[in-house]
Design an enzyme around this catalytic site. Structure first.
Site, PDB file in Angstrom:
ATOM      1  N   HIS A 138      -7.542  91.562   4.640  1.00 38.84           N
ATOM      2  CA  HIS A 138      -7.279  90.898   5.912  1.00 38.84           C
ATOM      3  C   HIS A 138      -6.031  91.527   6.516  1.00 38.84           C
ATOM      4  O   HIS A 138      -5.398  92.396   5.906  1.00 38.84           O
ATOM      5  CB  HIS A 138      -7.107  89.385   5.736  1.00 38.84           C
ATOM      6  CG  HIS A 138      -8.409  88.640   5.709  1.00 38.84           C
ATOM      7  ND1 HIS A 138      -9.290  88.648   6.768  1.00 38.84           N
ATOM      8  CD2 HIS A 138      -8.976  87.858   4.750  1.00 38.84           C
ATOM      9  CE1 HIS A 138     -10.342  87.907   6.468  1.00 38.84           C
ATOM     10  NE2 HIS A 138     -10.182  87.427   5.253  1.00 38.84           N
ATOM     11  N   ASP A 167      -5.517  93.504  13.359  1.00 37.35           N
ATOM     12  CA  ASP A 167      -6.754  93.054  13.979  1.00 37.35           C
ATOM     13  C   ASP A 167      -6.838  93.488  15.444  1.00 37.35           C
ATOM     14  O   ASP A 167      -7.834  94.072  15.889  1.00 37.35           O
ATOM     15  CB  ASP A 167      -6.864  91.532  13.905  1.00 37.35           C
ATOM     16  CG  ASP A 167      -7.256  91.028  12.534  1.00 37.35           C
ATOM     17  OD1 ASP A 167      -7.460  91.852  11.621  1.00 37.35           O
ATOM     18  OD2 ASP A 167      -7.345  89.799  12.363  1.00 37.35           O
TER      19      ASP A 167
END
Length: 367
Positions: A138, A167
């Site tokens: 992540h 991200d």
């Protein structure tokens, strides 16, 4: 509306933030984006507290501007429908782990058979090959390995950023890659596979820190010029527990800052070696003596790169943000629109995300 990509058809086969945000950028630029989700919908629909419509605000925000089609790619009929969509698409954005599309029957050769001009953007954590290709991750782990965490934060420990840097940075990278692929195809080339990695997007920013480390002079966390070591590039607490951001890198701005706070004795200290802890402590004491409103009013009249740190509730009403029309509130959501204006026009508005049936999309894409 911005129509730079009018006529471009995009399939968004991604989930969570990076791929959907990349596809939303393409939609903001005028592309027709169809988001393909499994029969139960993507997990982001329910990740967190949901609204009365059963969807989370985050899902609705990052997928606004798209039509959503639910297909079971493990089912023969679903794969047939997906194959027809692929045959008519210009761009495919997907964020599966490497090998997943192959297992579903849509490897590179199959995609080329269906559509030789398809620009396939494969967005993954670590890339399509290498020893970490199938490793879970992540944002925080991509930042850790890509070098984005090591010198961010305080002297005590690294600190994560919000929103998640890898991200959103990788989303922009993926959208840029897709547009470049379309440009290349427009000059007579076939379609292509574009391998975009979240970790490598972060890594691409690390040239200065990697070079400093290789030379034996690694950049210290909270000790470099723009990482917390300079008194003139800091965030300072005010008397009412708010914060002011000071970015007076250039000497002329620091000179103006010192004049505004009536501390001419600080001007020459701009050149003190890093970290400037003593000077920073003096500046901190100054800011702590008055509330944010005092400092905001003072520096509103001084051109020296000093601004108040706004709370999210304050951002939409900031006079510059409001004048530029970058925020739109609707249906209980507050949207930050894509930061682009074409020929002086306003930013593109987004239609709400909507679920559609196969027949509607096929009718539009066959036309």
């Amino acid at each position: 509306m911005t129509r730079l990509l009018a006529g471009v058809r995009v399939i968004d086969l991604s989930q969570y933030i990076p791929g959907p945000f990349a596809a939303q950028i393409l939609a903001d630029l005028g592309a027709d984006v169809v988001k393909v989700e499994p029969p139960d919908g993507e997990p982001m629909r329910r990740l967190g507290e949901v609204d009365e419509d059963g969807l989370t605000p985050g899902y609705k925000l990052v997928n606004a501007g798209k039509s959503v089609l639910r297909l079971d790619l493990k089912d023969e009929e679903g794969r047939r429908t997906f194959a027809e969509l692929l045959s008519r698409a210009d761009v495919l954005v997907e964020s599966y782990r490497p090998g997943t599309l192959e297992r579903l029957g849509f490897g590179r050769e199959r995609l080329a058979e269906l559509n030789s001009g398809l620009v396939h953007v494969a967005l993954s954590g670590w890339g399509q090959d290498g020893p970490y290709r199938l490793r879970a991750g992540h944002d925080v782990t991509y930042m850790a390995v890509g070098g984005g965490l090591a010198i961010s934060g305080t002297s005590e420990a690294p600190r994560m950023a919000f929103p998640p840097t890898a991200d959103y940075a990788a989303a922009v990278q993926a959208a840029l890659a897709a547009v470049a692929g379309l440009f290349h195809r427009g000059r007579g080339a076939d379609g292509m596979l574009l391998d975009v990695s979240l970790m490598e997007t972060v890594l691409a920013w690390q040239g200065p820190s990697l070079t400093a480390a290789a030379r034996g002079t690694p950049l210290p966390r909270a000790g470099g010029m723009i990482s917390g070591g300079a008194a003139w590039y800091q965030v300072y607490r005010t008397a009412d527990d708010r914060f002011m951001a000071v970015g007076a890198i250039e000497h002329k701005f620091w000179h103006a800052f010192c004049g505004a706070v009536e501390r001419p004795d600080w001007i020459a200290r701009h050149a003190e070696p890093m970290p400037q802890h003593a000077l920073a402590a003096e500046v901190a004491a100054l800011f702590a003596s008055q509330p944010l409103a005092h400092w905001a009013a003072l520096f509103d009249r001084v051109d020296c790169c000093v601004e108040p740190v706004l709370d999210p509730t304050e951002v939409p009403d900031h006079p510059h943000v409001r004048e530029r029309g970058q925020i739109r509130a609707r249906d209980g959501l507050v949207e930050a629109l894509f930061g682009l204006r074409v020929d002086g026009g306003p930013p593109a508005l987004r239609a709400p995300v909507r679920d559609v049936e196969v027949a509607e999309i096929m009718a539009a894409w066959r036309g």
